[in-house]
Structures are given as C-alpha cells and as structure tokens.
Design an enzyme around this catalytic site. Structure first.
Site, PDB file in Angstrom:
ATOM      1  N   THR A 167       7.671   0.360  15.657  1.00  0.00           N
ATOM      2  CA  THR A 167       7.491  -1.069  15.917  1.00  0.00           C
ATOM      3  C   THR A 167       8.691  -1.671  16.633  1.00  0.00           C
ATOM      4  OG1 THR A 167       6.051  -1.268  14.011  1.00  0.00           O
ATOM      5  CG2 THR A 167       7.086  -3.297  14.753  1.00  0.00           C
ATOM      6  N   SER A 175       5.264   6.093  14.211  1.00  0.00           N
ATOM      7  CA  SER A 175       5.893   7.146  13.387  1.00  0.00           C
ATOM      8  C   SER A 175       4.891   7.959  12.575  1.00  0.00           C
ATOM      9  CB  SER A 175       6.983   6.561  12.490  1.00  0.00           C
ATOM     10  OG  SER A 175       6.433   5.838  11.419  1.00  0.00           O
ATOM     11  N   THR A 226       8.745   2.529  10.793  1.00  0.00           N
ATOM     12  CA  THR A 226       9.079   2.438   9.365  1.00  0.00           C
ATOM     13  C   THR A 226       8.134   3.248   8.474  1.00  0.00           C
ATOM     14  OG1 THR A 226       7.750   0.430   9.136  1.00  0.00           O
ATOM     15  CG2 THR A 226      10.101   0.138   9.597  1.00  0.00           C
ATOM     16  N   ASP A 227       6.925   3.576   8.979  1.00  0.00           N
ATOM     17  CA  ASP A 227       5.941   4.240   8.114  1.00  0.00           C
ATOM     18  C   ASP A 227       6.460   5.564   7.553  1.00  0.00           C
ATOM     19  OD1 ASP A 227       4.243   2.164   8.623  1.00  0.00           O
ATOM     20  OD2 ASP A 227       2.847   3.291   9.885  1.00  0.00           O
TER      21      ASP A 227
HETATM   22  N1  ASP Z   1       3.269   1.886  12.347  1.00  0.00           N
HETATM   23  C1  ASP Z   1       4.638   1.595  12.681  1.00  0.00           C
HETATM   24  C2  ASP Z   1       5.397   2.922  12.771  1.00  0.00           C
HETATM   25  O1  ASP Z   1       5.710   3.498  11.784  1.00  0.00           O
HETATM   26  C3  ASP Z   1       5.259   0.687  11.697  1.00  0.00           C
HETATM   27  C4  ASP Z   1       6.679   0.309  11.966  1.00  0.00           C
HETATM   28  O2  ASP Z   1       7.374   0.873  12.782  1.00  0.00           O
HETATM   29  O3  ASP Z   1       7.146  -0.638  11.300  1.00  0.00           O
HETATM   30  O4  ASP Z   1       5.645   3.377  13.837  1.00  0.00           O
END
Ligand code: ASP
Length: 328
Positions: free
Chosen positions: A18, A64, A97-98
């Site tokens: 993200t 991710s 973050t995932d």
């Molecule tokens: N779906 C995103 C990822 O993990 C969520 C994020 O980055 O906050 O790439």
C-alpha cells in the site's frame, strides 16, 4: 542533521504494498498496491537525504499477498551481499502490511549481519488524505541509520513505534496503527529522527541462527490448518500426504477436537501446534498429541516459516524441533 563525517548510506529495498499504492484521490480503500516505484516513494519524503545517503533498489512491486519464498531469499541475498559494504549503515525494506510480519521473521532467521534491517509500509495509499507512508519511510531510515539499532535483529517501524520481527503482527484491517505486537509490545519508539529503545529481543536472530539460504534454494512446503468447530479431519490426512510438514492453528492453547487428536496422533510428518488466539503461549507439556511440537509464542504463520527452515536443514527429529522452537 548529521555531519559529513557521520554520513552513511541506507539502502532502501522496495517490494510494493500500500505504501506504493495509488487510487482515487483522497480515498483510503479501492486502490491498487505496488504501483509507485522506489524513486517516487523517496521523492515523497522531505528531508530524507539529510539523514543518510540513500541507495534505492526495486526487488518487485507487488501486493504483499503475492510475496513468495523466492522473493524472501532474494531479499536475504541482497542484504547479505550489500551489508559487506562498509559505507552501508543499514537497510529499509518497504513492504505491504498483510504479510510484513512473515517477511520480517524470515529475514530475522536468515540474514547474516548485525546492521539494522527495518521493514515498513503504510495502511493508506499514497493518494489518500494523510497518507502514512512518507512518515513511516522517514522514521525507518532514521532507525536504519542509528547505531543504537545494531544487533537487535530485524525490526519493523510503523507509526512512531519500533517492533521486533519475532513479535510484530498486523492486528487491524484498517487502523493506521495496525502494526503492533500484542502483549509483547514495541521495543522502542521514534521521535523526529531519534530512535529510543527500551527493550532488546531475547531470542536468537540473524548472525546467531543456524539457518542460511541463498538464491536457488527452494523452501520445503508447510501448510497451516485452522481448527474450528466441526473442522473436517479429512483435510489433515490430505495435507499430510501433500506437504513436508503441518502447522495447526488450534483453538485456545493449541487445542482441537478428539477426532482431530485421533488423526494428528497418527501423522508421521512434523506437526507444530500454534494457536488461532492472538496472544499467548503453548508449552511443550501442554500439547494434546505426543508427536507434536509446541510453537511456543509464535503465530501459525511464523511457526510455518521456522518449520520450513528446520525441514530444509533436515532437523526434523522431535528433540531437534523442540530445541529449535525454544531457541528462535
Ligand atoms: N494488501 C496490502 C499489502 O499487503 C495491504 C498493505 O500494504 O497495507 O500489500
């Protein structure tokens, strides 16, 4: 600001997420992860070049959930290779973050440097109001450049807090402070450009692990099985026949039904028992099946990483696995 004598290099390795996401102006949902490249991420952070000389590398640009163990190994290889350069003070890896906690823990087990390796990301895409990416990236570079960060293993910096790779976890699907560590808490905080630590990770990491990976290695396959009321036992036998090892995300302190217990007791491949509960610990004397290994306080997804590394090194006897799950 650092004097010229103190100036050192921080390598930023971008993987997507993200933090590199774009979408409708101002909105925080409905965006696409991994669309900005690393130079655009850096350009969005005023003052970053005052902290350190920045070297930028793009390894991939993905959501991710599309990170693979091949990418993990490439990250380990890159950090190991560049850490030999004396000018390099530390590393920042931008990441979604995932699965950030998984990549952080894998690197914590496999990189061979005591220079800081810091993961960061954001909850809001770059096009949203109050995007959190630039501040997180700025603070991560400060932590990666700080001498105090050395020897503390792989770190995650998010919303003014510094976490150890071992205990960090995503704990909210939307909150800007989604990255946390539950009962373990953060090991430091960051104010402006200063990293202030109040804790040190106690388990072995980085230069003190027995695990080494290099490009071309293929990690064994371990499947996580999530137990809930009425979970079908057929999946256990199926998974045991297809994978090198299993992790059970049990209920409570790693518990499951009698039917589950009857099948798990017969499995010959390594089975590690963790919990679907967010905080807590599973001790070896509390496991329901003799042939299983307690994950200690590792989440199912981190237990799976450790089991993959152990199987890769053929450390699959019960005693070896108990030692490993007690050490890392
Ligand atoms: N779906 C995103 C990822 O993990 C969520 C994020 O980055 O906050 O790439």
């Amino acid at each position: 600001m650092k004097s010229d004598r103190d100036r050192r290099t921080v390598v930023i390795i971008a993987t997507g997420g993200t933090i590199a996401g774009t979408g409708r102006k101002g909105r925080e949902t409905g965006y696409t992860s991994g669309t900005l490249d690393v130079s655009e991420l850096i350009d969005a952070v005023p003052g970053i070049g005052e902290i350190a000389d920045i070297r930028a590398i793009q390894i991939c640009n993905v959501n991710s959930d599309d990170i693979t163990s091949k990418i993990w190994i490439e990250l380990t290889d890159t950090v190991n290779r560049l850490s030999r350069d004396e000018a390099v003070a530390g590393f920042v890896i931008t990441h979604g973050t995932d699965t950030m906690e998984e990549t952080a823990y894998f690197l914590n087990m496999t990189v061979k440097t005591d220079k800081p390796v810091v993961l960061t990301g954001s909850m809001r895409p770059s096009t949203s109001i109050s995007a959190d990416g630039p501040m997180n990236l700025y603070q991560s570079v400060c932590v990666a450049a700080a001498k105090e960060s050395r020897g503390k293993g792989v770190l995650v910096v998010f919303s003014n807090r510094i976490f150890s790779a071992r205990s960090v976890k995503k704990m909210s699907t939307y909150n800007v402070m989604a990255i946390s560590a539950g009962e373990a808490g953060c090991i430091g905080v960051i104010r402006d450009d200063e990293a202030i630590f109040h804790d040190v990770p106690t388990k072995s990491h980085t230069v003190n692990t027995e695990f080494n990976v290099r490009n071309g290695d293929i990690l064994p396959r371990v499947q996580i099985l999530y137990f809930a009321v009425d979970s079908d036992t057929g999946i256990l036998e199926y998974a045991a026949s297809r994978f090198d090892g299993l992790v059970i995300a049990g209920a409570g302190a790693g518990e499951f039904s009698r039917e589950y217990k009857d099948i798990i007791s017969t499995l010959r491949s390594p089975v590690v028992v963790s919990s679907r509960v967010n905080d807590g610990i599973i001790t070896q004397d509390a496991v329901l099946c003799e042939n299983t290994i307690a994950a200690n306080d590792l989440s199912p997804q981190k237990a799976a990483i450790l089991l993959r590394l152990a199987i890769m090194d053929r450390l699959t006897s019960k005693d070896e696995l108990i030692r490993i799950f007690g050490s890392y």
